[in-house]
Motif scaffolding. Structure first.
Motif, PDB file in Angstrom:
ATOM      1  N   ALA A 115       0.691  -1.535   0.039  1.00  0.00           N
ATOM      2  CA  ALA A 115       0.085   0.095  -0.438  1.00  0.00           C
ATOM      3  C   ALA A 115       1.048   1.391  -0.182  1.00  0.00           C
ATOM      4  O   ALA A 115       0.921   2.260  -0.518  1.00  0.00           O
ATOM      5  N   GLY A 116       1.970   1.342   1.046  1.00  0.00           N
ATOM      6  CA  GLY A 116       2.807   2.338   1.062  1.00  0.00           C
ATOM      7  C   GLY A 116       3.167   2.571  -0.768  1.00  0.00           C
ATOM      8  O   GLY A 116       3.984   4.066  -0.810  1.00  0.00           O
ATOM      9  N   ALA A 117       3.714   1.518  -1.301  1.00  0.00           N
ATOM     10  CA  ALA A 117       4.843   1.605  -2.511  1.00  0.00           C
ATOM     11  C   ALA A 117       3.917   2.377  -3.879  1.00  0.00           C
ATOM     12  O   ALA A 117       4.118   2.451  -4.864  1.00  0.00           O
ATOM     13  N   GLN A 118       2.394   2.003  -3.090  1.00  0.00           N
ATOM     14  CA  GLN A 118       1.521   2.271  -4.315  1.00  0.00           C
ATOM     15  C   GLN A 118       1.220   3.855  -5.009  1.00  0.00           C
ATOM     16  O   GLN A 118       1.006   4.274  -4.125  1.00  0.00           O
ATOM     17  N   ALA A 119       1.264   4.377  -6.272  1.00  0.00           N
ATOM     18  CA  ALA A 119       0.977   5.470  -6.402  1.00  0.00           C
ATOM     19  C   ALA A 119      -0.806   6.042  -6.095  1.00  0.00           C
ATOM     20  O   ALA A 119      -1.187   5.484  -6.173  1.00  0.00           O
ATOM     21  N   ALA A 120      -0.299   7.330  -6.227  1.00  0.00           N
ATOM     22  CA  ALA A 120      -1.816   7.919  -6.147  1.00  0.00           C
ATOM     23  C   ALA A 120      -3.331   7.674  -6.850  1.00  0.00           C
ATOM     24  O   ALA A 120      -4.210   7.317  -6.549  1.00  0.00           O
ATOM     25  N   ASP A 121      -2.612   7.162  -8.251  1.00  0.00           N
ATOM     26  CA  ASP A 121      -3.415   6.737  -9.387  1.00  0.00           C
ATOM     27  C   ASP A 121      -3.351   5.162  -9.175  1.00  0.00           C
ATOM     28  O   ASP A 121      -4.431   4.303  -9.979  1.00  0.00           O
ATOM     29  N   GLY A 122      -3.582   4.504  -7.938  1.00  0.00           N
ATOM     30  CA  GLY A 122      -3.357   3.333  -8.091  1.00  0.00           C
ATOM     31  C   GLY A 122      -2.039   2.289  -8.725  1.00  0.00           C
ATOM     32  O   GLY A 122      -2.096   1.363  -8.461  1.00  0.00           O
ATOM     33  N   TYR A 123      -1.926   2.568 -10.148  1.00  0.00           N
ATOM     34  CA  TYR A 123      -0.727   1.959 -10.029  1.00  0.00           C
ATOM     35  C   TYR A 123       0.647   1.558  -8.906  1.00  0.00           C
ATOM     36  O   TYR A 123       0.896   2.297  -8.569  1.00  0.00           O
ATOM     37  N   LEU A 124       1.059   0.798  -9.364  1.00  0.00           N
ATOM     38  CA  LEU A 124       2.272  -0.101  -8.099  1.00  0.00           C
ATOM     39  C   LEU A 124       2.954  -0.901  -9.098  1.00  0.00           C
ATOM     40  O   LEU A 124       3.234  -2.046  -9.757  1.00  0.00           O
ATOM     41  N   HIS A 125       4.363  -0.312  -9.232  1.00  0.00           N
ATOM     42  CA  HIS A 125       5.256  -1.707  -9.262  1.00  0.00           C
ATOM     43  C   HIS A 125       6.312  -0.609  -9.582  1.00  0.00           C
ATOM     44  O   HIS A 125       7.146   0.313  -9.152  1.00  0.00           O
ATOM     45  N   THR A 126       7.730  -1.711  -8.906  1.00  0.00           N
ATOM     46  CA  THR A 126       9.011  -1.020  -7.817  1.00  0.00           C
ATOM     47  C   THR A 126       9.976  -0.432  -8.513  1.00  0.00           C
ATOM     48  O   THR A 126      10.811  -0.011  -8.263  1.00  0.00           O
ATOM     49  N   ALA A 127       9.354  -1.183 -10.518  1.00  0.00           N
ATOM     50  CA  ALA A 127      11.011  -0.919 -10.938  1.00  0.00           C
ATOM     51  C   ALA A 127      10.632  -0.103 -12.269  1.00  0.00           C
ATOM     52  O   ALA A 127      11.738   0.533 -13.123  1.00  0.00           O
ATOM     53  N   ARG A 186      -7.362  -0.550  -6.047  1.00  0.00           N
ATOM     54  CA  ARG A 186      -6.584   0.421  -6.988  1.00  0.00           C
ATOM     55  C   ARG A 186      -6.379   0.192  -7.869  1.00  0.00           C
ATOM     56  O   ARG A 186      -6.004   0.673  -9.333  1.00  0.00           O
ATOM     57  N   ALA A 187      -5.337  -0.899  -7.631  1.00  0.00           N
ATOM     58  CA  ALA A 187      -4.455  -1.596  -8.912  1.00  0.00           C
ATOM     59  C   ALA A 187      -5.230  -1.891 -10.511  1.00  0.00           C
ATOM     60  O   ALA A 187      -4.308  -1.373 -11.765  1.00  0.00           O
ATOM     61  N   ALA A 188      -6.256  -3.006  -9.928  1.00  0.00           N
ATOM     62  CA  ALA A 188      -6.855  -2.765 -11.424  1.00  0.00           C
ATOM     63  C   ALA A 188      -7.649  -1.335 -11.855  1.00  0.00           C
ATOM     64  O   ALA A 188      -7.811  -1.622 -12.311  1.00  0.00           O
ATOM     65  N   ASP A 189      -8.441  -0.792 -11.344  1.00  0.00           N
ATOM     66  CA  ASP A 189      -8.914   0.309 -11.471  1.00  0.00           C
ATOM     67  C   ASP A 189      -7.921   0.879 -11.960  1.00  0.00           C
ATOM     68  O   ASP A 189      -8.069   1.442 -13.429  1.00  0.00           O
ATOM     69  N   HIS A 190      -7.000   0.989 -11.532  1.00  0.00           N
ATOM     70  CA  HIS A 190      -5.503   1.876 -12.596  1.00  0.00           C
ATOM     71  C   HIS A 190      -5.923   1.283 -13.848  1.00  0.00           C
ATOM     72  O   HIS A 190      -5.364   1.846 -15.339  1.00  0.00           O
ATOM     73  N   VAL A 191      -5.503  -0.114 -14.178  1.00  0.00           N
ATOM     74  CA  VAL A 191      -5.267  -0.574 -15.502  1.00  0.00           C
ATOM     75  C   VAL A 191      -6.165  -0.255 -16.150  1.00  0.00           C
ATOM     76  O   VAL A 191      -6.530  -0.465 -17.343  1.00  0.00           O
ATOM     77  N   CYS A 192      -7.504  -0.510 -15.945  1.00  0.00           N
ATOM     78  CA  CYS A 192      -8.842  -0.707 -16.437  1.00  0.00           C
ATOM     79  C   CYS A 192      -9.326   1.320 -16.680  1.00  0.00           C
ATOM     80  O   CYS A 192      -9.209   0.950 -18.578  1.00  0.00           O
TER      81      CYS A 192
END
Lengths: 653, 653
Positions: A117-129, A176-182
């Motif tokens: 959760a801490g690494a997730q961007a405000a828009d839901g994107y989450l990937h550390t690379a 949130r990640a799935a919403d960002h993907v959609c």
């Protein structure tokens, strides 16, 4: 396809919950493995594998990647897909915690969720690379970036967590990640796909958990977009990504095996949820083709090291067979979905073959080492890998504690931790046993009647399976028993001691016998499957094993192993005129103590080979022959006693 | 080892000029190929291949890399080793210009030399991908940077230029580069090696051209430094770089085939020049092992795609056999050095096998397309590659006009352009014919007597070789004729029409017959080699071709080809009770017109295959059989008539 009710209870520990299908899945809450082959492995996952994975991921900085602030991003360690390993580990922890809850594990999952959760961007994107300061832009390398692949594993972890414990913060992160993907890749988004499929089945399952239609729509959209060569050209070809032809137009799986199988699993999910029988039929055809022409005897898929890919039809060399562990897990994922959709026992056969001969082979006895690839022929003794040494890349080495690409651990762990869910399924008024092992089944029929079964067996060492009815509330219902294809017409059955017919076209074609009656508690069904060693011959088009024979015993593929290469396995020729036999030197008492060690012997000769300066000549070679008895062991046992050579396929005399 | 005089004349077009050995090499000035199989290919190289290579290297910016100023360095195009392709092209141009000088080619070499000189740093360093502004530092990536590898090819180009035209600016550039290497990596320099060997044979040969001892010392130093794992760990292992064990301690070639073979060639050079018979013996042992256990019937080496590497002993699958073209060229380089050092005809046999079945297979009929890899079994029809399309990477596709890694063109061109030098060699008073083809040989014996031979033959279509003495000045001398191992004891010989014995241990063990006498001009020797199709059986330890047979005719490996897959080659079973026969439907007139098309027929059946859902069963399969006659063509001819399937090894009935 029979329409079955969507289970009202979203938890209950089911990995896959289609809204319709021939079979209704049961979950960890309804089926418990209570002993035997898989119970030992479930214990290993819970007691060793999960912690082992966590220790390494901390040590290598893979979990730490989620903690990093902007400035340190350039130092992120590991490959692009390490996030997915952490997610797979959390998925496995979640299933294990569903199987056997402990506060410590629960806390660990919560802590890791906080990291995510801490690494997730405000828009839901989450990937550390990607996307951080000094990093490459989001989605700038769809072929190899693995961003949507990682998101898919995050979603699957959240599904596992939700189905075992109920929704919590992990589900929030995943949504949130799935919403960002959609939002990014929706109908108005770019017509692109991720190089590594995985988001497709993940979105479909998240849709089932959340009842969010748009996740399913997005999965369907990704499926439609694949096959149009939107990824940049690469030396492996578009087939590597299953991006060469649209999914409905393909006739076989091809390219990277794990990618192809994950994609197919997602396609079945979408087909089932949208009633798209054409799509379902296309996947069935492709799987059938792959099983008939591109699958090893072990059930392993993918013969090539270079691109971890399927070869052409019948290109199935034992030498350096790739047969990636994760492709085995992916095969189970796909076969399970098709089994639920169609009810065809054949898919349970596939699952059984892969479980005993790929998954069980990969997992080391310590729960802390794995085969990444599962060769069928080892010519030079396996190396010994130190406990603290990471193997670079992936590839064909011995069981190792860790790989730079370490997907085998998480994949094996999440499958085995959730394995009881694959043991049984239901129709409206029948409980079907799909895999055999000591187990307790308690569920309700469609009309609400509670039913219970207790299974005791020494399977697969012995072919006897005893099923006792532990709970019933009257009225007729049925118990279905899978008749494995390998059993041929050799199965026998008694109900309360009275022999029952196990034959006829109906039984043969579906690979199942159903005992229907007004059961009483204490009723006992005994199934005997003809477990005795048998010779198996290959299709003559598989050049690599021409004129060879393998030995199987029940679902177990056997192999010849030579510790320290003391026996030159290249010189062995098997006499198929003498039937293989259970190894007499193992006493019943010994066998009881070490059931998985059971061995088989075959009559063989050792053929003298003459040294030659050039290995091609004007006469078919063949030196003096010394008779011998060759002891075979279960393939999944090989490489556990020290450096060894090994072969499954044995030349005939 | 017989000590032979170092030829006073450094030119004369000899690719390799050891200072001692059993045989003294002759050069392009002494041996001319005047017609037949290889003459046609030499014409192709000169008329098409060299210009084709130049056009592509200009188009892709590989030549342009040498022109770039500092600012543009970040935009350098192509992989790290493209410089080496330009050097190999210049080497091939130099040999071609030695064979058949033209002012245009001479100018082109001079222009390219000017380019190289302009790109060379003040201290002699020359590489377009490292050390410039914005580029990685020199020697910062020894594993993959290919800097010394590229330098090696520069040196070899300069050697070719010097030996054909005399020293010029290219030799100056090369010496400056070699001096820089010696200064950087000399005895006080770092104990490191280049990931890709090549500098070793190049330095040794440059030492021979320039009499600079320190180049030879540096080559020896690089050899001593290899095998100590100085390169960083990599997933392919140190064996990939031949850096796993010191060169004297290895027992076989292993790892990347081209790397291993280039290194071995350099080791022979150093062993010969320093009188290091232990080192020479080690390479002979490793080559012997490799020939006996790790070589395809075609002479191809390296079975793995993933790392372009040798497999374990007897792991020689036909499917996706890698058998890289450049490994074939490297095998010729090594075998030639060992042939000169030892005089063993066996190495000329190896050269012959590789030339006809790897090198000739790779080269397209247009001289503008190449196989990068030379598989022995093609199951799905080869693709068609557009003329203007570069193939990404390398790998196993069809003959293609260009590859991202395009070493096959330069390597094939430099070998074929200089091929006449491999046709004959001399002892003090004998001229040995090592390869058969229409040729003129004129040289001087050690005592200065001029001798000449004219060879006319339809080899390898026919086994007759007519050798006429064209020049002699009295006294006894000898003509040596290689007796290929494939000929067994079937060769016959006449001198001026009088039969001569071609048998006995002496002849058999050295694979050679020597006719010694006081020749007169016009004397005629006729050798008949038993060229008729024969069955060849594999060592039973090569699982991939068990129970199969191949057909060879003289030095030519044959194959079955099916255009557009009209004949299912998976269904063919050959009846080895009926001997293979030259194909009767080709009339002598047709054969004369298209000699290389000669075909062979074998008696065979087509076996019906039953569709099966699972390719493993309880009975050895084998359906109905339809008798047929199967036409075979030379393997090197396959894939030239359109999309085709192909196989060399044919299952037996």
């Amino acid at each position: 396809m029979t329409v079955t009710a969507r289970p009202a209870d979203l938890t209950g520990g089911r990995p896959v919950v289609p809204s319709r299908g021939a079979l209704r899945p049961l979950g960890l809450a309804e089926v418990r493995i209570t002993g035997g082959f898989w119970s030992r492995r479930q214990h290993l996952i819970g007691s060793a594998t999960l912690d082992h994975g966590r220790v390494w991921m901390d040590k290598l900085g893979w979990t730490g990647s989620f903690l990093r602030d902007g400035d340190a991003n350039a130092d992120r360690r590991g490959r692009e897909f390490t996030d997915s390993e952490v997610y797979k580990l959390v998925e496995a922890m979640s299933w294990e915690n569903g199987r056997q809850p402990t506060p410590g594990r629960d806390r660990e999952i919560a802590e890791l969720t906080t990291l995510f959760a801490g690494a997730q961007a405000a828009d839901g994107y989450l990937h550390t690379a990607f996307g951080g300061p000094g990093q490459r832009a989001r989605y700038s390398d769809l072929s190899w970036g693995h961003e949507l692949y990682c998101t898919g594993h995050l979603l699957q972890a959240a599904v596992a967590r939700t189905r075992t414990t109920g929704g919590d913060d992990l589900l929030t992160v995943a949504q949130r990640a799935a919403d960002h993907v959609c939002e990014t890749f929706g109908p108005d988004g770019p017509a692109v796909v991720c190089g590594h499929p995985e988001i497709e089945p993940a979105l479909a399952e998240l849709a089932r958990v959340t009842s969010e239609q748009r996740y399913l729509d997005q999965a369907a959209l990704f499926l439609r977009r694949r096959g149009h060569r939107s990824l940049p050209p690469h030396q492996f070809g578009w087939s590597y990504f299953s991006d060469d032809v649209p999914i409905r137009q393909a006739h076989t799986f091809r390219g990277h095996a794990v990618r192809a199988l994950y994609l197919a699993a997602g396609a079945v999910d979408v087909a089932v949820e949208t009633g798209d029988d054409d799509l379902l039929g296309a996947i069935i055809e492709q799987f059938d083709h792959t099983l008939a022409r591109r699958t090893y005897l072990t059930g392993g898929m993918g013969s090539r090291h270079e691109d971890e890919a399927f070869g052409d039809d019948f290109v199935l060399p034992s030498d350096r067979a790739y047969s990636e562990t994760c492709a085995g897990v992916a095969t189970v994922m796909l076969a399970w979905r098709l089994l639920l959709a169609t009810g065809r026992s054949r898919y349970a056969d596939v699952i059984e073959r892969v479980l005993y001969n790929v998954v069980a082979t990969s997992l080391g006895d310590d729960g802390r080492s794995f085969f990444y690839a599962n060769t069928l022929h080892q010519r030079t003794p396996t190396a010994v890998v130190p406990d603290d040494q990471e193997q670079l890349g992936f590839g064909g080495g011995p069981r190792a504690p860790w790989f730079e690409v370490s997907c085998c651990l998480g994949n094996t762990a999440r499958l085995i931790a959730s394995l009881s869910a694959y043991f049984a399924a239901a129709t409206d008024d029948e409980v079907h046993l799909l895999q055999y092992g000591d187990a307790e089944v308690r569920t309700r029929l469609a009309d609400g009647r509670p039913v219970g079964l207790s299974v005791t067996t020494a399977y697969p060492d012995s072919g006897g399976v005893r099923i006792r009815v532990t709970e019933t509330s009257g009225g007729e219902w049925g118990v279905g028993l899978r008749l494995p294809n390998w059993a041929g017409s050799g199965a026998t059955l008694t109900v309360n001691g009275v022999p029952q017919p196990v034959s006829g076209d109906a039984v043969g074609s579906v690979g199942r016998v159903v005992v229907r009656r007004q059961f009483r508690a204490g009723d006992e069904i005994v199934l005997w499957l003809p477990i005795h060693p048998r010779f198996t011959h290959p299709d003559p088009r598989i050049d690599a094993v021409r004129d060879c024979v393998a030995v199987e015993r029940g679902p177990i593929v056997l192999c010849a192993e030579s510790l320290d290469a003391q026996l030159d396995l290249d010189r062995v020729r098997v006499d198929t005129a003498v039937l293989p036999a259970d190894y007499a030197a193992v006493s019943p008492a010994e066998h009881e103590k070490n059931p998985e060690q059971s061995t088989v012997s075959v009559s063989a000769v050792l053929e003298q080979t003459a040294p030659a300066a050039w290995p091609y000549g004007d006469a078919a070679a063949g030196g003096a022959r010394t008779p011998t008895t060759l002891r075979l062991i279960p393939y999944h046992r090989w490489g556990r006693q020290g450096p060894a050579t090994m072969r499954i396929w044995l030349p005939k005399t």
